[in-house]
Design an enzyme around this catalytic site. Structure first.
Site, PDB file in Angstrom:
ATOM      1  N   GLY A  53       1.793   7.866  -0.826  1.00  0.00           N
ATOM      2  CA  GLY A  53       1.708   8.706   0.371  1.00  0.00           C
ATOM      3  C   GLY A  53       0.504   9.615   0.463  1.00  0.00           C
ATOM      4  O   GLY A  53       0.538  10.621   1.176  1.00  0.00           O
ATOM      5  N   SER A  54      -0.596   9.256  -0.198  1.00  0.00           N
ATOM      6  CA  SER A  54      -1.759  10.159  -0.113  1.00  0.00           C
ATOM      7  C   SER A  54      -2.415  10.096   1.271  1.00  0.00           C
ATOM      8  O   SER A  54      -2.883  11.116   1.780  1.00  0.00           O
ATOM      9  CB  SER A  54      -2.769   9.877  -1.227  1.00  0.00           C
ATOM     10  N   ASN A  55      -2.452   8.922   1.889  1.00  0.00           N
ATOM     11  CA  ASN A  55      -2.984   8.845   3.262  1.00  0.00           C
ATOM     12  C   ASN A  55      -2.062   9.581   4.225  1.00  0.00           C
ATOM     13  O   ASN A  55      -2.528  10.256   5.149  1.00  0.00           O
ATOM     14  CB  ASN A  55      -3.166   7.392   3.697  1.00  0.00           C
TER      15      ASN A  55
ATOM     16  N   MET B 251       4.361  -1.548   2.636  1.00  0.00           N
ATOM     17  CA  MET B 251       4.265  -2.888   2.056  1.00  0.00           C
ATOM     18  C   MET B 251       5.280  -3.848   2.684  1.00  0.00           C
ATOM     19  O   MET B 251       6.086  -4.456   1.979  1.00  0.00           O
ATOM     20  CB  MET B 251       4.473  -2.809   0.531  1.00  0.00           C
ATOM     21  N   ARG B 252       5.248  -3.929   3.991  1.00  0.00           N
ATOM     22  CA  ARG B 252       6.124  -4.864   4.686  1.00  0.00           C
ATOM     23  C   ARG B 252       5.384  -5.447   5.867  1.00  0.00           C
ATOM     24  O   ARG B 252       4.639  -4.730   6.552  1.00  0.00           O
ATOM     25  CB  ARG B 252       7.347  -4.119   5.248  1.00  0.00           C
ATOM     26  N   ILE B 253       5.605  -6.726   6.081  1.00  0.00           N
ATOM     27  CA  ILE B 253       4.990  -7.368   7.249  1.00  0.00           C
ATOM     28  C   ILE B 253       5.857  -7.056   8.463  1.00  0.00           C
ATOM     29  O   ILE B 253       7.083  -7.171   8.405  1.00  0.00           O
ATOM     30  CB  ILE B 253       4.862  -8.887   7.002  1.00  0.00           C
ATOM     31  N   LEU B 254       5.213  -6.643   9.538  1.00  0.00           N
ATOM     32  CA  LEU B 254       5.962  -6.307  10.755  1.00  0.00           C
ATOM     33  C   LEU B 254       6.076  -7.564  11.628  1.00  0.00           C
ATOM     34  O   LEU B 254       5.130  -8.344  11.740  1.00  0.00           O
ATOM     35  CB  LEU B 254       5.248  -5.190  11.510  1.00  0.00           C
TER      36      LEU B 254
ATOM     37  N   ASN C 274      -3.290   0.819  11.023  1.00  0.00           N
ATOM     38  CA  ASN C 274      -3.123   0.606   9.575  1.00  0.00           C
ATOM     39  C   ASN C 274      -4.433   0.943   8.878  1.00  0.00           C
ATOM     40  O   ASN C 274      -5.509   0.818   9.470  1.00  0.00           O
ATOM     41  CB  ASN C 274      -2.773  -0.869   9.326  1.00  0.00           C
TER      42      ASN C 274
ATOM     43  N   HIS D 148      -6.727  -0.082   5.510  1.00  0.00           N
ATOM     44  CA  HIS D 148      -6.856  -1.116   4.478  1.00  0.00           C
ATOM     45  C   HIS D 148      -8.065  -0.794   3.597  1.00  0.00           C
ATOM     46  O   HIS D 148      -9.137  -0.446   4.116  1.00  0.00           O
ATOM     47  CB  HIS D 148      -7.018  -2.489   5.133  1.00  0.00           C
TER      48      HIS D 148
ATOM     49  N   SER E 120     -11.101   0.388   6.098  1.00  0.00           N
ATOM     50  CA  SER E 120     -11.055   0.124   7.541  1.00  0.00           C
ATOM     51  C   SER E 120      -9.745   0.646   8.121  1.00  0.00           C
ATOM     52  O   SER E 120      -8.689   0.482   7.502  1.00  0.00           O
ATOM     53  CB  SER E 120     -11.078  -1.384   7.816  1.00  0.00           C
TER      54      SER E 120
ATOM     55  N   ASP F 274      -3.524  -7.596   7.969  1.00  0.00           N
ATOM     56  CA  ASP F 274      -4.817  -6.898   7.862  1.00  0.00           C
ATOM     57  C   ASP F 274      -5.831  -7.392   8.889  1.00  0.00           C
ATOM     58  O   ASP F 274      -7.004  -7.641   8.591  1.00  0.00           O
ATOM     59  CB  ASP F 274      -5.389  -7.052   6.428  1.00  0.00           C
TER      60      ASP F 274
ATOM     61  N   GLU G 234     -10.861   6.974   2.642  1.00  0.00           N
ATOM     62  CA  GLU G 234      -9.695   6.654   3.484  1.00  0.00           C
ATOM     63  C   GLU G 234      -9.123   7.931   4.081  1.00  0.00           C
ATOM     64  O   GLU G 234      -8.758   7.989   5.258  1.00  0.00           O
ATOM     65  CB  GLU G 234      -8.604   5.967   2.651  1.00  0.00           C
TER      66      GLU G 234
HETATM   67  C1  GRF Z   1      -4.199   2.782   0.281  1.00  0.00           C
HETATM   68  O1  GRF Z   1      -5.239   2.345  -0.529  1.00  0.00           O
HETATM   69  C2  GRF Z   1      -4.216   2.069   1.609  1.00  0.00           C
HETATM   70  O2  GRF Z   1      -5.515   1.746   2.039  1.00  0.00           O
HETATM   71  C3  GRF Z   1      -3.461   0.795   1.323  1.00  0.00           C
HETATM   72  O3  GRF Z   1      -2.429   1.191   0.439  1.00  0.00           O
HETATM   73  C4  GRF Z   1      -2.841   2.363  -0.263  1.00  0.00           C
HETATM   74  C5  GRF Z   1      -1.782   3.386  -0.010  1.00  0.00           C
HETATM   75  O4  GRF Z   1      -2.006   4.571  -0.743  1.00  0.00           O
HETATM   76  N1  GRF Z   1      -2.982   0.190   2.532  1.00  0.00           N
HETATM   77  P1  GRF Z   1      -1.274   5.892  -0.351  1.00  0.00           P
HETATM   78  O5  GRF Z   1       0.231   5.600  -0.392  1.00  0.00           O
HETATM   79  O6  GRF Z   1      -1.717   6.286   1.016  1.00  0.00           O
HETATM   80  O7  GRF Z   1      -1.652   6.900  -1.389  1.00  0.00           O
END
Ligand code: GRF
Length: 219
Positions: A19-21, A97-100, A114, A116, A143, A152, A181
């Site tokens: 959950g850092s993003n 981590m799931r395909i929608l 999203n 990536h 991206s 993606d 990111e």
């Molecule tokens: C990030 O590198 C993001 O680009 C990818 O999964 C990772 C998630 O990291 N889709 P976080 O949970 O946001 O820390």
């Protein structure tokens, strides 16, 4: 200074882990001038560390496990009704981590974004950093894109390039990319929710290209 109150768009973040993003988006949204409010965080995993972080920020959370549903469609319908119940307008996938399903993507057309950790369309999928290192690539990046049904894939909002250094390990490189990111995701969500971009024929057009250029130069 008097800060004019703006109407913020309601946003949900979908996570599966760290959950850092998500946290970068939440922090950006605390600025009264930021055009989005993070109203809901949903995880598809019981033990996602991001859920605790979201709670710390007093954001409503939900965990929706795949085991509770018979099919992807059923899962996505439950996901959608959770989002609609909270009047969500936009969705950020952040390590979800799931395909929608196509049905879900159609229902939220141009409203899901999203992040990536590569310069798409290169290195779609998992283990991007190790693959970049294996290929001896000199530049990688990240991206933010609008979600389409292919993994993606979809109109790119912002990309940032990150150098690959000679002695990089997967861990070092992923940290360098992650830092970027955390900058481009909040900026992309700002562009989307303040309607400063339009999507025509699956290409993102900016209303104010010079502000974007200034932002990219500041990275
Ligand atoms: C990030 O590198 C993001 O680009 C990818 O999964 C990772 C998630 O990291 N889709 P976080 O949970 O946001 O820390």
């Amino acid at each position: 200074m008097v800060v004019e109150k703006i109407k913020k768009a309601n946003v949900a973040i979908l996570i599966s882990g760290r959950g850092s993003n998500m946290e970068a988006l939440i922090r950006a949204s605390k600025d009264p001038r930021y055009p989005a409010k993070i109203a809901l965080v949903i995880s598809n995993k019981n033990n996602a560390a991001g859920i605790e972080i979201a709670k710390k920020y007093k954001i409503k959370t939900a965990i929706i496990l795949k085991e509770q549903y018979n099919s992807r469609i059923d899962y996505d319908r439950a996901l959608s009704s959770n989002l609609l119940n909270e009047n969500i307008e936009y969705i950020c996938a952040a390590g979800f981590m799931r395909i929608l399903s196509e049905e879900f993507i159609d229902q939220w057309w141009n409203k899901i974004i999203n992040i990536h950790p590569s310069l798409l369309p290169s290195y779609k999928g998992l283990n991007t950093h190790q693959r970049v290192l294996d290929d001896r690539t000199k530049v990688t990046g990240c991206s933010v894109h609008i979600v389409r049904k292919e993994l993606d894939n979809g109109p790119i909002i912002i990309q940032a390039a990150v150098p690959v250094e000679e002695n990089d390990t997967e861990e070092i490189l992923s940290k360098r990319v992650l830092k970027m990111e955390h900058k481009i995701y909040p900026y992309s969500l700002m562009l989307l929710t303040s309607k400063k971009i339009t999507i025509n024929n699956d290409i993102v057009k900016y209303d104010d290209k010079s502000s974007l250029d200034n932002f990219l130069l500041s990275l």
